[in-house]
Structure formats: structure tokens, C-alpha cells
Write an enzyme that holds these catalytic residues in place. Structure first.
Site, PDB file in Angstrom:
ATOM      1  N   ASP A 129       0.802  -1.211   0.000  1.00 41.99           N
ATOM      2  CA  ASP A 129       0.000   0.000   0.000  1.00 41.99           C
ATOM      3  C   ASP A 129       0.841   1.270   0.000  1.00 41.99           C
ATOM      4  O   ASP A 129       0.424   2.295  -0.546  1.00 41.99           O
ATOM      5  CB  ASP A 129      -0.996   0.000   1.168  1.00 41.99           C
ATOM      6  CG  ASP A 129      -0.339  -0.261   2.511  1.00 41.99           C
ATOM      7  OD1 ASP A 129       0.900  -0.366   2.562  1.00 41.99           O
ATOM      8  OD2 ASP A 129      -1.070  -0.354   3.515  1.00 41.99           O
ATOM      9  N   ASP A 176       2.091  -9.637   3.232  1.00 43.82           N
ATOM     10  CA  ASP A 176       1.124  -9.325   4.284  1.00 43.82           C
ATOM     11  C   ASP A 176      -0.328  -9.534   3.871  1.00 43.82           C
ATOM     12  O   ASP A 176      -1.206  -9.620   4.732  1.00 43.82           O
ATOM     13  CB  ASP A 176       1.299  -7.875   4.748  1.00 43.82           C
ATOM     14  CG  ASP A 176       2.665  -7.608   5.346  1.00 43.82           C
ATOM     15  OD1 ASP A 176       3.269  -8.556   5.888  1.00 43.82           O
ATOM     16  OD2 ASP A 176       3.135  -6.455   5.273  1.00 43.82           O
TER      17      ASP A 176
END
Length: 320
Positions: free
Chosen positions: A104, A128
Site C-alpha cells: 500500500d 502481508d
């Protein structure tokens, strides 16, 4: 009309990034596009460290972990003047669009470039599994195999010594990797960032297991929730059972990608080129219900939420 593209990897590395780069390069070349590899993520973009890639540049890369382009964290990319220099470097080489592979944080850089008029496509590369708009990220399943193998080994020694073992798993603030590994590894207890943690409740659950005749146990916990060495001491004090903490650390990011990650990365890389040729920019690629999808990258970052796998947790609870 897109003629030249750049590709970079950013943030923490994940197994399958090389396969994704390969997918981008081979798919672009098959469409007559030129491809430039950018070294060390946004830092290399700012420093103008780029190299033209051909099909041989990515030969024998699909099976390699890490990223041959390198990666670096570069928080200075938030600065307007830094991004302006990066865009200038791209334009000076005639590069029309950029494919960014990362998590992100990497998407945030692509979002800012998109807002400034430079077309970007984001591919989710992180162990993740914490990126919105996709069921799975590149590298998740390889990391899962690594964690499960570690849990299997810890169970061998834990059962031999009638010991409680605490295993800290990566994931930042997403418990997907911990949850999946706990199910696959048969862990007795799971501690996730999505669920409020109370250590006394955990101790009570462990004691209840001991009362039922449980000789050993594995506790899987996502990083950043608590100090697991202190937790181990507390559990040992309260249960009178030897308790040890293991931090798996960066070993979870390494290793040759498993087949699914290679396939996922290849599909996503090729799909990114397909989107660019269709005139799309400012998009992020995902997989949902085994189909390639794309979303507005700004919307994905600002508005989309990654759903918690509550059904997985319910399954795990039934199997304790």
C-alpha cells in the site's frame, strides 16, 4: 499511444516479484513496447537509474525470490519537488506509463503520480496480504509455506518437551498470514490484530487446554500486538509450563516462490500491459474469485476496505 513503459518494485520485497517483472516485460515486448527497469524503487526513479530490458533480462527469473531490480524505502517521494524530478526523468526517456509492484505504501506513490497526470498501474506485491481490491497478494502463499514449515518444526520440539511455543508472524496490521498459517499448522491459539487481545483470556484458554490433557501448544500471533518474550514469561509463570517465543522475521520474505505465486504474478503482469494498451491509467490490479480485476487506485487507497476473513477464524476455532 503507449510505446515505452517503466517497471519498478517498491517497499518490502516478496517472493514472486521477479515473476511479476517477467510477466510485465514479456507481455509488453509481445505487444511491441519498450520496457525500462527502474532500480531500487522510487529512489532509483528519482536518481534516474534505469535500464532497458529485453526478454533475456528476465530469463531464469520466474523461480527466484526477491527482486532483481532491488527495492528501497524512500519517504522523500512525498515531496512535490522529488516527484516532479521523477516525472521529468521518465519523460526525458520517453516513458509513457509506469507499473509499480509493491504494497500500500508503493500504491501511495503511484497514486500521487496518477494525480499529477502520469499513468500508473499497481500490482500488489507483499507477503502481508493487506492490499485492498484483491483476494491475495503476490508472495502471500510462499510466505505461508515458510511459516507453516516453521510451525511444523516447532511442534516437533514442543511436543517432545511438553512446551508452549509462541510464534510471531509478519503481517503488520493484517492477520491473514497468521490466520492461514494457524489453520494449516494446526495451531491451538491465534492472536490477530483484528481481534482485541487480552492476555489473561489467552492464559485461561491455555489452562483449559492443559486441564483437558493437552501436553503442548502452539500460539500464532501477528507482529506488533505485544512483546512476545514478555508474553512467554507471563504464560510460563501462570501455567507452570515451559514457554518459548520465536520471531520468524525476514525469513518469511525470502525463498523461491511457490507455483501459485508464480502464476498469480505472471497473470497480473500481463494484465497490467493489457490495461495500459486499453488506455487505462491510475488503476490497481487484483484477483477476485480467481479472475483478474482492476480498480481505481485512488479509490482503492482512500475508500476500499480489505475484508477480514472471519469465516476462516470460525473454522480455526472449531479445530482448536
Amino acid at each position: 499511444m503507449i510505446k515505452k513503459i517503466g517497471v519498478l518494485t517498491s517497499g518490502g520485497d516478496s517472493p514472486g516479484m521477479n515473476a511479476a517483472i517477467r510477466g510485465v516485460v514479456r507481455a509488453a515486448l509481445s505487444e511491441g513496447l519498450e520496457v525500462f527497469g527502474i532500480y531500487d524503487g522510487y529512489l532509483g526513479l528519482y536518481e534516474d537509474r534505469m535500464e532497458k530490458l529485453d526478454r533475456y533480462s528476465v530469463s531464469d527469473m520466474i523461480n527466484r525470490g526477491g527482486t532483481f531490480l532491488g527495492s528501497a524505502r524512500f519517504p522523500e517521494f512525498r515531496d512535490d519537488s522529488v516527484r516532479a524530478k521523477a516525472i521529468e526523468n521518465l519523460q526525458n526517456r520517453g516513458i509513457d506509463a509506469l507499473v509499480v509492484i509493491g504494497g500500500d505504501g508503493s500504491y501511495m506513490g503511484a497514486k500521487r503520480l496518477t494525480e499529477e497526470g502520469f499513468p500508473c498501474i499497481g500490482l500488489p506485491g507483499t507477503i502481508d496480504n493487506d492490499v485492498a481490491g484483491t483476494d491475495y497478494t503476490i508472495g502471500f502463499f510462499t510466505a505461508l509455506e515458510t511459516v507453516v514449515e516453521a510451525i511444523d518444526r516447532l511442534r516437533d520440539t514442543s511436543s517432545s518437551h511438553q512446551r508452549i511455543s509462541i510464534v510471531e508472524v509478519m503481517g503488520r496490521y493484517c492477520g491473514d498470514l497468521t490466520l492461514a498459517a494457524a489453520i494449516a499448522g494446526g495451531c491451538e491459539f491465534i492472536v490477530l490484530p483484528e481481534i482485541e487481545f487480552n492476555r489473561e483470556d489467552l492464559v485461561c484458554e491455555i489452562k483449559a487446554g492443559i486441564d483437558k490433557g493437552k501436553k503442548h501448544a502452539i500460539v500464532a500471533i501477528t507482529e506488533h500486538i505485544c512483546d512476545i518474550d514478555e508474553l512467554a514469561r507471563h504464560i510460563e509463570q501462570e501455567t507452570k509450563r515451559e514457554t518459548r517465543a520465536t520471531v520468524l522475521g525476514h525469513i518469511q520474505r525470502g525463498g523461491s516462490p511457490v507455483a501459485y505465486d508464480r502464476i498469480l504474478a505472471s497473470r497480473m503482469g500481463a494484465y497490467a500491459i493489457e490495461l495500459l494498451l486499453q488506455g487505462y491509467g491510475g488503476r490497481c490490479v487484483g484477483i477476485q474469485n480467481e479472475k483478474m480485476v482492476h480498480h481505481d487506485i485512488i479509490d482503492a487507497i482512500e475508500n476500499m476496505k480489505r475484508p477480514f476473513k472471519g469465516d476462516w477464524l470460525e473454522t480455526a476455532k472449531k479445530l482448536y
